[in-house]
Design a protein around this motif. Structure first.
Motif, PDB file in Angstrom:
ATOM      1  N   LEU A 166       9.759   6.374  10.504  1.00 28.47           N
ATOM      2  CA  LEU A 166       8.660   5.550  11.548  1.00 28.47           C
ATOM      3  C   LEU A 166       9.330   4.202  11.601  1.00 28.47           C
TER       4      LEU A 166
ATOM      5  N   TYR B 239      -2.459   8.361  14.770  1.00 28.37           N
ATOM      6  CA  TYR B 239      -1.342   7.740  12.882  1.00 28.37           C
ATOM      7  C   TYR B 239      -1.400   6.274  13.402  1.00 28.37           C
TER       8      TYR B 239
ATOM      9  N   ALA C 171       0.462   4.793   1.678  1.00 29.71           N
ATOM     10  CA  ALA C 171      -0.775   5.616   2.630  1.00 29.71           C
ATOM     11  C   ALA C 171      -0.687   6.908   2.598  1.00 29.71           C
TER      12      ALA C 171
ATOM     13  N   ARG D 176       1.041  -0.922  -0.524  1.00 30.16           N
ATOM     14  CA  ARG D 176      -0.349  -0.326  -0.103  1.00 30.16           C
ATOM     15  C   ARG D 176       0.745   0.860  -0.247  1.00 30.16           C
TER      16      ARG D 176
HETATM   17  N1  GLU Z   1       1.098   8.757   6.163  1.00 31.46           N
HETATM   18  C1  GLU Z   1       1.446   8.930   6.627  1.00 31.46           C
HETATM   19  C2  GLU Z   1       2.641   9.623   5.979  1.00 31.46           C
HETATM   20  O1  GLU Z   1       2.005  10.624   4.335  1.00 31.46           O
HETATM   21  C3  GLU Z   1       2.292   7.284   5.967  1.00 31.46           C
HETATM   22  C4  GLU Z   1       2.144   6.397   6.493  1.00 31.46           C
HETATM   23  C5  GLU Z   1       2.861   4.790   6.513  1.00 31.46           C
HETATM   24  O2  GLU Z   1       2.822   4.312   5.129  1.00 31.46           O
HETATM   25  O3  GLU Z   1       2.886   4.454   7.246  1.00 31.46           O
HETATM   26  O4  GLU Z   1       3.677  10.437   6.758  1.00 31.46           O
END
Ligand code: GLU
Length: 283
Positions: A219, A197, A13, A11
């Motif tokens: 992350l 999140y 995101a 995915r």
């Molecule tokens: N929504 C997050 C961002 O744009 C990414 C989160 C993820 O890929 O887990 O930094």
């Protein structure tokens, strides 16, 4: 025929808070290629929990930019293609609430009424890198504890154990974090109702059948927090492949406000193939 269960599911995101930059493009390509090379499916999930900063027009632009690059998702997006929607996090509140209730029932959360100023004043010492670790002001003396919900506004915080969580990252190798030392008790729902999140991403990746998470190396610590949540919720943990962060000419990590590397600028100057080559560092 390929066994359906074995098909990898990846995915992308993104948060629709601005135009994508080269680092976002890199993450999109890497997650896309990883599953597509093995006949898998690629999901586009819109992470628009932050209602102050997220905009529908950014999400639309993001889709347009992905299609311009030739990255077509199999599932998800604003049109909610597929069986596991909705694919915008802002529309998944009830699902997060059900999951939070499950964690609350284990007695592992507590209401926290600390303001940001309180947290800064009482944070655990030794955080020289700017990370703020909750000092535990509202934490009950003994966990697990089912704490009655108070009147008024409070956030819901998750207690974390003083033990190590390890995982093997496909690119960065073995990673080990101690949540109590490295991040502290963290928020699952903010006092204004906004979902965190960490909770949303685990619930969504699990329910959407994601088997591999490819995303930026910022992350890595979040992955440890998320593994803790996967275990609490009894969901299978996906594979993780974090990718190095892109930097600007001053060596700072790219941000959506860096216009030079934004899709607006890139699309004006280059072809899709050239942008992909740039993102992959081939030029
Ligand atoms: N929504 C997050 C961002 O744009 C990414 C989160 C993820 O890929 O887990 O930094």
């Amino acid at each position: 025929m390929m066994d359906n269960k074995k098909v990898p599911v990846g995915r992308f995101a993104p948060s629709p808070t601005g135009r994508m930059h080269l680092g976002n493009v890199y993450a999109a390509i890497m997650s896309y290629q990883s599953v597509k090379a093995r006949g898998g499916r690629w999901i586009l999930r819109i992470e628009d929990l932050d209602s102050q900063r997220s905009r529908l027009e950014y999400a639309r632009q993001l889709e347009d930019d992905l299609l311009w690059l030739g990255l077509q998702w199999d599932e998800g997006g604003l049109d909610n293609i597929g069986p596991n929607g909705p694919y915008c996090q802002s529309q998944r509140s009830e699902i997060y609430a059900e999951h939070l209730a499950k964690i609350k029932a284990k007695g592992l959360t507590y209401p926290c009424s600390c303001s940001r100023a309180d947290i800064l004043a009482t944070q655990a010492p030794h955080q020289s890198d700017g990370r703020v670790i909750y000092g535990g002001t509202c934490r009950p003396p003994k966990m697990p504890t089912i704490v009655p919900e108070p009147e008024g506004r409070y956030s819901t915080r998750l207690w974390v154990p003083d033990s190590e969580i390890s995982f093997i990252d496909r690119n960065f190798g073995k990673q080990t974090f101690n949540l109590a030392h490295d991040c502290g008790d963290f928020i699952l729902q903010r006092s204004d109702g906004q979902w965190a999140y960490q909770l949303a991403v685990v619930v969504d990746d699990a329910l959407m059948g994601v088997t591999e998470v490819v995303r930026g190396a910022d992350l890595l610590l979040s992955t440890a927090q998320q593994i803790y949540l996967y275990n609490l919720l009894g969901y299978q943990i996906p594979e993780f492949a974090h990718i190095p962060l892109k930097t600007n000419s001053a060596g700072q990590r790219l941000a959506k406000r860096d216009s030079a590397m934004s899709m607006a600028e890139l699309r004006a100057r280059y072809s899709p193939a050239e942008v992909i080559a740039l993102a992959l560092g081939h030029v």
